[in-house]
Design a protein around this motif. Structure first.
Motif, PDB file in Angstrom:
ATOM      1  N   LEU A 231       0.825  -1.207   0.000  1.00 50.81           N
ATOM      2  CA  LEU A 231       0.000   0.000   0.000  1.00 50.81           C
ATOM      3  C   LEU A 231       0.862   1.261   0.000  1.00 50.81           C
ATOM      4  N   GLU A 232       1.984   1.219   0.691  1.00 52.12           N
ATOM      5  CA  GLU A 232       2.901   2.367   0.683  1.00 52.12           C
ATOM      6  C   GLU A 232       3.441   2.620  -0.718  1.00 52.12           C
ATOM      7  N   ARG A 233       3.684   1.545  -1.465  1.00 49.68           N
ATOM      8  CA  ARG A 233       4.234   1.685  -2.821  1.00 49.68           C
ATOM      9  C   ARG A 233       3.173   2.094  -3.838  1.00 49.68           C
ATOM     10  N   THR A 234       1.950   1.610  -3.657  1.00 48.75           N
ATOM     11  CA  THR A 234       0.944   1.759  -4.715  1.00 48.75           C
ATOM     12  C   THR A 234      -0.178   2.730  -4.387  1.00 48.75           C
ATOM     13  N   GLY A 235      -0.404   3.006  -3.102  1.00 50.89           N
ATOM     14  CA  GLY A 235      -1.480   3.914  -2.724  1.00 50.89           C
ATOM     15  C   GLY A 235      -2.632   3.206  -2.035  1.00 50.89           C
ATOM     16  N   ASP A 236      -3.405   3.961  -1.245  1.00 54.80           N
ATOM     17  CA  ASP A 236      -4.493   3.384  -0.458  1.00 54.80           C
ATOM     18  C   ASP A 236      -5.699   2.956  -1.288  1.00 54.80           C
ATOM     19  N   ASP A 237      -5.713   3.265  -2.589  1.00 56.16           N
ATOM     20  CA  ASP A 237      -6.826   2.834  -3.442  1.00 56.16           C
ATOM     21  C   ASP A 237      -6.543   1.495  -4.118  1.00 56.16           C
ATOM     22  N   LEU A 238      -5.565   0.747  -3.612  1.00 53.29           N
ATOM     23  CA  LEU A 238      -5.148  -0.493  -4.273  1.00 53.29           C
ATOM     24  C   LEU A 238      -6.311  -1.465  -4.437  1.00 53.29           C
ATOM     25  N   PHE A 239      -7.148  -1.641  -3.403  1.00 53.16           N
ATOM     26  CA  PHE A 239      -8.231  -2.623  -3.511  1.00 53.16           C
ATOM     27  C   PHE A 239      -9.310  -2.173  -4.483  1.00 53.16           C
ATOM     28  N   ALA A 330      -6.665   3.083   6.287  1.00 46.89           N
ATOM     29  CA  ALA A 330      -7.163   3.796   5.117  1.00 46.89           C
ATOM     30  C   ALA A 330      -7.035   2.976   3.841  1.00 46.89           C
ATOM     31  N   GLY A 331      -6.147   1.975   3.838  1.00 47.06           N
ATOM     32  CA  GLY A 331      -5.935   1.190   2.622  1.00 47.06           C
ATOM     33  C   GLY A 331      -6.192  -0.296   2.775  1.00 47.06           C
ATOM     34  N   ALA A 332      -5.900  -0.858   3.953  1.00 45.42           N
ATOM     35  CA  ALA A 332      -6.080  -2.299   4.174  1.00 45.42           C
ATOM     36  C   ALA A 332      -7.564  -2.596   4.327  1.00 45.42           C
TER      37      ALA A 332
END
Length: 383
Positions: A231-239, A330-332
């Motif tokens: 998530l740190e690499r790709t952003g919190d909107d990954l899912f 916020a992302g998980a």
């Protein structure tokens, strides 16, 4: 006995076992059970001492050494099922008839001690540490295995699984997961809460009774650490992006208004399915009534489709990943990852050298082929 009405018409009743462990009944809406529950009159030994964790300096992982678990029940006969309601000849863990019951594990991997003392748990002898302190390396580091482990009984019946329950009962269990996630997340020193179901002796299940467990860990698990790094690499909107990508593929096996199930693009196991909510929710406690209502029949259809793949029930691990309590929320996103080692009717995938020793996986079944078979199986499912 404290009584609370939860969502979906589920009633929660809280009491204690003879040794002080918490026991919680979750009654179905419209239950045929009365409000009274029997008292646990057993003469029980004191609860075991809390286990100790040791740090593996090669990986940074904490390993809980819980020797008390050597004494847990192993495939007892039906008349001595420790998860069935007590009878004059079966001094089981649950004194009354029930719909769904949750209680503290007698042989816990974590707890009963917590980072701070509460009304029903002692404090660990070592001082509380933050996540940064837990991440520090050092040879010979140990910590008290604070936390809590609970058993979730889906039914009083001796055999079955989550997938064999009614829609009403499945909804009650989901409400219990949400309630326990909120309660366990609030305990001192808890960093992550994990509901799961192990199904089948091939997985290592030692009780055929339909049940799952909930672990409340004193750290963020290694698997979730890897997710947080992604998530740190790709952003919190990954899912959100994963859902868009998978929804456009031939790997979707089941879709609702609030949830989508798919075989992931890079599936490791011969049978692997992820079930993800469309809205960002960090854990079960954040799901709303509509999401829980849809999840009950949709999850049952998925599990019954898995069982329809072969003539005999399929072993699996149904792992409900939730965001950590204090970081990454916020992302998980809450999600199910259901995996099975069954690669054919009479064959299992064993983790040998490459997977077990090096973590380098080799897939046996193309994800698209696995999804097609599971979609066909789900088509014939009746609830």
């Amino acid at each position: 006995m404290a009584t609370t009405t939860l969502g979906g018409g589920v009633v929660k009743r809280t009491t204690r076992l003879a040794d002080g462990r918490e026991l919680i009944y979750f009654d179905d809406p419209g239950t045929t059970l009365g409000p009274e529950r029997s008292v646990d009159a057993r003469d029980l030994s004191p609860r075991p001492e809390t286990a100790t964790m040791r740090l593996d300096v090669l990986t940074g992982d904490w390993i809980s050494i819980a020797a008390n678990r050597q004494n847990r029940a192993f495939l007892p006969p039906a008349e001595l099922d420790p998860l069935s309601p007590q009878t004059p000849t079966n001094p089981s863990e649950i004194p009354s008839r029930y719909d769904v019951a949750v209680f503290e594990n007698k042989s816990p991997s974590f707890g009963p001690a917590l980072a701070e003392a509460t009304a029903d748990a002692p404090a660990a002898t070592d001082p509380p540490l933050g996540l940064a302190d837990l991440a520090e390396y050092g040879l010979g580091r140990t910590r008290t295995s604070v936390g809590r482990t609970e058993v979730v009984c889906f039914s009083p019946d001796h055999t079955g699984s989550f997938g064999t329950q009614t829609v009403t009962r499945a909804r009650t269990v989901i409400e219990a997961w949400a309630d326990r996630t909120a309660a366990l997340s609030a305990l001192p020193g808890i960093e992550q809460v994990f509901p799961f179901e192990n199904r089948g002796q091939e997985i290592g299940v030692t009780l055929p009774h339909p049940h799952g467990q909930i672990y409340a860990y004193p750290y963020v698990t290694p698997r979730t650490h890897r997710l947080l790094s992604a998530l740190e690499r790709t952003g919190d909107d990954l899912f959100d992006r994963i859902l868009t990508f998978e929804s456009a593929s031939e790997r979707v096996v089941l879709r609702g208004e609030h949830w989508t199930a798919f075989v992931p693009f890079a599936a490791r196991w011969p049978l692997e399915v992820h079930l993800v909510p469309h809205r960002h929710v960090a854990d079960f406690a954040e799901t709303d009534a509509a999401e829980r209502d849809e999840l009950a029949p949709l999850y049952l259809r998925l599990l019954r489709g898995v069982d329809a793949l072969y003539e005999t029930p399929t072993p699996y691990i149904a792992a409900w990943h939730q965001a950590p309590v204090h970081v990454g929320r916020a992302g998980a996103r809450l999600r199910l990852e259901l995996t099975s080692p069954r690669r054919a009717a009479d064959k299992l995938k064993y983790l040998a050298g490459s997977e077990a020793a090096m973590g380098a996986w080799i897939g046996d079944v193309p994800p698209e082929a696995a999804a097609a078979r599971l979609r066909d199986a789900i088509q014939g499912v009746q609830l």
